[in-house]
Motif scaffolding. Structure first.
Motif, short mmCIF file in Angstrom:
data_model
loop_
_atom_site.label_atom_id
_atom_site.label_comp_id
_atom_site.label_asym_id
_atom_site.label_seq_id
_atom_site.Cartn_x
_atom_site.Cartn_y
_atom_site.Cartn_z
N TYR A 179 0.91 -1.26 -0.11
CA TYR A 179 0.00 -0.06 -0.11
C TYR A 179 0.89 1.18 -0.02
CZ TYR A 179 -3.85 3.22 1.15
OH TYR A 179 -4.66 4.16 1.32
N THR A 180 0.36 2.23 -0.72
CA THR A 180 1.18 3.61 -0.70
C THR A 180 0.16 4.54 -0.59
OG1 THR A 180 2.60 2.74 -2.47
CG2 THR A 180 2.47 4.98 -2.03
N ASN A 235 -1.13 8.45 -0.86
CA ASN A 235 -1.00 9.43 -1.60
C ASN A 235 -1.35 10.93 -1.30
OD1 ASN A 235 0.57 7.92 -3.84
ND2 ASN A 235 -1.33 7.01 -4.37
#
Ligand SMILES: *[C@@H]1O[C@H](CO)[C@@H](O)[C@H](O)[C@H]1NC(C)=O
Ligand SMILES: *[C@@H]1O[C@H](CO)[C@@H](O)[C@H](O)[C@H]1NC(C)=O
Length: 149
Positions: free
Chosen positions: A122-123, A125
């Motif tokens: 997961y990133t 943003n």
């Protein structure tokens, strides 16, 4: 990266036939890159989901890197990871330090790897003025020993 404030960190592991909550295993060990006061990594694994500061694991301020690592003790087939980040409500401290966090899993510990050697699940943003959600359930169907935020 910036100093992070971690809160109770709960993850669940599921196999094809049963689910086990690995946060409750005595062999699961938590560490973090630095510690703010007495708010050590174990506070993210004590089953207490209260998210005000004193119940949370907390890394020290003014560090360029901050991570929390869960060592499951051996390889597990992971299904999802639940994160409960510090949340003090509408009038309290805000989770701006959680912007752009990422969740990696790895067969090697955080101190032995850089992010490119891990698998990213997961990133975030989120950019200012927006804030990430403080409770996140992240699908992460991978086999690994270490979970690194
Ligand atoms: C795992 O354990 C934590 C801490 O006791 C609990 O809050 C959470 O609901 C459990 N998760 C599952 C999927 O059982
Ligand atoms: C954040 O951006 C990256 C790169 O574009 C993307 O792969 C990722 O899915 C995004 N994260 C979310 C939660 O949308």
């Amino acid at each position: 990266m910036r100093a992070f404030v971690w809160t109770a960190f709960v993850w669940t592991i599921r196999t094809a036939y049963c689910y086990e909550n690995l946060s409750r295993r005595p062999t699961t060990k938590l560490t973090q890159s630095s510690t703010y006061g007495s708010l050590n990594a174990d506070l993210a694994n004590d089953g207490v989901l209260n998210t005000i500061e004193k119940y949370c694991a907390h890394t020290a301020i003014s560090h360029t890197k901050a991570w929390l690592q869960v060592d499951l003790g051996k390889m597990f087939s992971i299904n999802n990871v639940n994160i409960f980040y510090r949340n003090e409500g509408n009038t309290g401290w805000k989770q701006y330090r959680f912007r752009q966090f990422y969740l990696d899993i790895s067969t090697l510990r955080a101190t032995e790897t850089t992010a490119v050697q891990r698998t990213r699940c997961y990133t975030d943003n989120t950019t200012a003025p927006y804030l990430p959600s403080t409770t996140i359930d992240i699908p992460c169907k991978e086999t690994a020993r270490y979970i690194i935020v």
